[in-house]
Design a protein around this motif. Structure first.
Motif, PDB file in Angstrom:
ATOM      1  N   LYS A 191     -28.384   4.834   3.355  1.00  0.00           N
ATOM      2  CA  LYS A 191     -29.356   4.774   4.177  1.00  0.00           C
ATOM      3  C   LYS A 191     -30.350   6.161   4.029  1.00  0.00           C
ATOM      4  O   LYS A 191     -31.590   5.709   3.893  1.00  0.00           O
ATOM      5  N   ARG A 192     -29.755   6.964   4.205  1.00  0.00           N
ATOM      6  CA  ARG A 192     -30.608   8.543   3.842  1.00  0.00           C
ATOM      7  C   ARG A 192     -31.095   8.502   2.760  1.00  0.00           C
ATOM      8  O   ARG A 192     -32.196   9.213   2.438  1.00  0.00           O
ATOM      9  N   MET A 193     -30.339   8.226   1.561  1.00  0.00           N
ATOM     10  CA  MET A 193     -30.662   8.488   0.163  1.00  0.00           C
ATOM     11  C   MET A 193     -32.109   7.690  -0.092  1.00  0.00           C
ATOM     12  O   MET A 193     -32.804   8.086  -0.994  1.00  0.00           O
ATOM     13  N   ALA A 194     -31.967   6.483   0.534  1.00  0.00           N
ATOM     14  CA  ALA A 194     -33.119   5.732   0.397  1.00  0.00           C
ATOM     15  C   ALA A 194     -34.603   6.198   0.897  1.00  0.00           C
ATOM     16  O   ALA A 194     -35.286   5.670   0.019  1.00  0.00           O
ATOM     17  N   ILE A 195     -34.280   7.091   1.485  1.00  0.00           N
ATOM     18  CA  ILE A 195     -35.505   8.072   1.946  1.00  0.00           C
ATOM     19  C   ILE A 195     -36.178   8.693   0.827  1.00  0.00           C
ATOM     20  O   ILE A 195     -37.201   8.978   0.598  1.00  0.00           O
ATOM     21  N   PHE A 196     -35.372   9.115  -0.102  1.00  0.00           N
ATOM     22  CA  PHE A 196     -35.707   9.896  -1.266  1.00  0.00           C
ATOM     23  C   PHE A 196     -35.867   9.105  -2.603  1.00  0.00           C
ATOM     24  O   PHE A 196     -35.748   9.470  -3.589  1.00  0.00           O
ATOM     25  N   THR A 197     -36.206   7.736  -2.461  1.00  0.00           N
ATOM     26  CA  THR A 197     -36.525   7.036  -3.562  1.00  0.00           C
ATOM     27  C   THR A 197     -38.067   6.361  -3.272  1.00  0.00           C
ATOM     28  O   THR A 197     -38.455   6.205  -2.209  1.00  0.00           O
ATOM     29  N   ILE A 204     -40.740  14.037  -4.329  1.00  0.00           N
ATOM     30  CA  ILE A 204     -40.346  13.261  -2.985  1.00  0.00           C
ATOM     31  C   ILE A 204     -39.525  14.102  -2.138  1.00  0.00           C
ATOM     32  O   ILE A 204     -39.929  13.893  -1.037  1.00  0.00           O
ATOM     33  N   GLY A 205     -38.738  15.262  -2.561  1.00  0.00           N
ATOM     34  CA  GLY A 205     -37.679  15.727  -1.767  1.00  0.00           C
ATOM     35  C   GLY A 205     -36.247  15.329  -2.265  1.00  0.00           C
ATOM     36  O   GLY A 205     -36.390  14.221  -3.131  1.00  0.00           O
ATOM     37  N   GLY A 220     -32.237  14.541  -1.448  1.00  0.00           N
ATOM     38  CA  GLY A 220     -31.096  14.451  -0.505  1.00  0.00           C
ATOM     39  C   GLY A 220     -29.748  14.652  -1.154  1.00  0.00           C
ATOM     40  O   GLY A 220     -29.441  14.152  -2.316  1.00  0.00           O
TER      41      GLY A 220
END
Lengths: 368, 368
Positions: B269-275, B300-301, B303
């Motif tokens: 869920k957190r990794m999805a922020i970086f896609t 993007i950043g 994680g």
């Protein structure tokens, strides 16, 4: 910069700032600025018209500032696995958020170049009645046009209309919503008025007011400023005046009727089924104690319902954009709405029997 | 036609039929057909590939049939002010829904021309285990490709793979999901298999199964038919076979690891922020009891998180489309997911330690 800060106030602050940011133009406007000094961190965002700053307590072990993409930072902070955030910088290029088991870093822009809010030195802030101001926004926002139109700008007009009376007006060529408040109700007396607050400024100022119980404001020709203990806000004002609206509301009204609110809402909800992009109108016909409400066309289908009302005057029929009627009555909290009209060409007013400060006027649609 | 019927079963039936209808082509396909006879009303819809019919008890005072626009009819019935609906017709042109205080009418098309479902006369329906079939759809639907692709069609392939074993496979060039069931588990024995159920057929049949506990099915070269006491269903089948999928799943797997499910879900869920549209991958690196999960790019950043696992084999790194991993593990109900792989070029399997009938395979992304 290196700080420790609790997760939940940071989530709240970043959530509030999201809608101030602007994604499409220069990169700074989609970033927030973080500035840590003196046991505090200030988080700010701007779209160049609106500035918002929020100050939070933090454990600052090294002062400094950095920017980060507003949306991504909120997402990382919101989903962060711990309740305490550790934020630090890698040069000016990266913001790092970390725990034992996780490290997240986000790209930064040079914080020195981040646009900052400039408040005039002579600013004389005055306390405002937060709830009264919120009521104004809540009851007029729906009628603020999204863009410039032949009558006025896309904003809320704030004008003094008497010794002791303020009027707030939102208006386009089809409808108008206004609220009047006395100096006492509003809490501010000799403040600059005759100003036009742009639509986004109204929306963001309303959020600011919702967050802060004690608010002070200050108004110039160019901008409206607001501040609380922990937040600052400013919005640019539109450069126009707007007196033409006074001619819109009919001063002579032929007759009026009280309509039960819940019945009207239910009926309009069903009538909405019989509207589309082309057929948006709902027709009100009054006669012999009955309000007949109809909508639709042979192609879409036709709906017709009766609401009992106390009316024995001349038969009268008027048609309105159904969406506009729902907006106008949507902010009325009474059991009834008072409908007042002149004739089928001039239009009607939807009024709150329990709150005479609110006026809503809708132009009629002319049917064949 | 004139009938009285309770509102709530009618709302339920019309809701179910909405997704069968088709708005864009011929008008009939956005209508439902209502047919009243013999104390019943049958409501049906079709997009010409799928037919669904629902029969409800009604108080029929005059038999007959009529059509009405599916969406509008549902809206009117749902918002209808009474619990009992009175439906009648005005010739063949209008369906009328009325009470004392309200009248709604909707346009109709000639009911005689409404396309009807044709079930072969020799149809031999067999009872099917509804829950087993639902499980198949629930665990494979995500991998059904939306359109034709180089490997197969946009559907779910149902094939017999042994004396007593059925396999259901959804697959495109990037991933595959399959469920295997025995004759006993599925409830049907000598049924026609080696058929391809189109994506919309799977979705609508799943809804049909959810509505009906006791279901019988019948399969031909062209179509799959289902019926219960009150509902009938058919879907056209795709005209292709599909054996190539067998070569996709690697039969030799080098190693495997058990990953705690909740930790993996949270991390992804957190990794999805970086896609984003361009950077969709998540990288899994296994070494010395740690699964390191990373995603993102400098723009993007980035994680990076660690999940503790029991693994002491050779270090291995593989990258997958993050969305596909979420889909594959999303249907696993166990505390852990078993990840099995051959090497970083062949890809990995995400398996349910508590349900060996489910197989999910994802091709790796090759990073520089």
């Amino acid at each position: 910069m290196r700080i420790e800060i609790e997760k939940s106030p940071m989530v709240r602050a970043l959530s509030l700032l999201q809608s101030v940011t602007e994604k499409k133009s220069i990169p700074y406007l989609s970033h927030v600025l973080l500035k840590a000094e003196n046991k505090k961190i200030t988080v700010s965002a701007t779209d160049l018209d609106i500035f918002m700053e929020i100050t939070l307590d933090a454990d600052v072990s090294s002062e400094g500032s950095i920017t980060a993409p507003a949306r991504k930072l909120l997402e990382v902070v919101k989903e962060f696995p711990e309740d305490l955030l550790e934020l630090s910088t890698e040069g000016r290029e990266r913001l790092v958020i970390s725990t034992d088991k996780a490290v997240f870093n986000l790209p930064s822009l040079d914080p020195e170049d981040f646009p900052s809010m400039i408040v005039p030195q002579e600013a004389e802030y005055m306390p405002v009645n937060r709830d009264a101001m919120l009521k104004v926004f809540q009851k007029t926002s729906y009628a603020i046009p999204p863009t410039e139109n032949p009558i006025g700008g896309p904003g809320l007009y704030w004008v003094r209309v008497g010794e002791n009376l303020h009027r707030f007006v939102a208006c386009d060529i089809h409808r108008l919503a206004a609220v009047e408040l006395t100096d006492e109700e509003l809490g501010v007396g000799h403040i600059k008025t005759d100003v036009f607050i742009p639509k986004k400024g109204v929306i963001e100022l309303a959020k600011f007011l919702e967050e802060n119980e004690r608010v002070e404001i200050f108004v110039t020709e160019q901008a409206l400023y607001a501040k609380s203990e922990t937040m600052s806000f400013s919005t640019r004002l539109l450069e126009e005046t707007f007196s033409v609206y006074e001619t819109i509301i009919p001063s002579k009204r032929a007759d009026s009727v009280l309509i039960p609110m819940e019945a009207l809402r239910q009926v309009l909800k069903r009538m909405a089924i019989f509207t589309d992009q082309t057929w948006r109108h709902v027709k009100f016909s009054l006669q012999n104690g009955e309000l007949e409400v109809t909508a639709g066309s042979p192609e879409i289908g036709i709906g017709r319902e009766i609401i009992n009302v106390e009316y024995s005057g001349e038969p009268v029929t008027m048609a309105f954009n159904l969406r506009y009627v729902l907006d106008a009555i949507g902010v009325i909290r009474s059991d009834h709405v008072r409908f007042e009209w002149t004739d089928d060409l001039i239009g009607g007013l939807f009024l709150d029997p329990d709150d005479s400060s609110y006026v809503s006027f809708i132009m009629p649609l002319v049917l064949d």
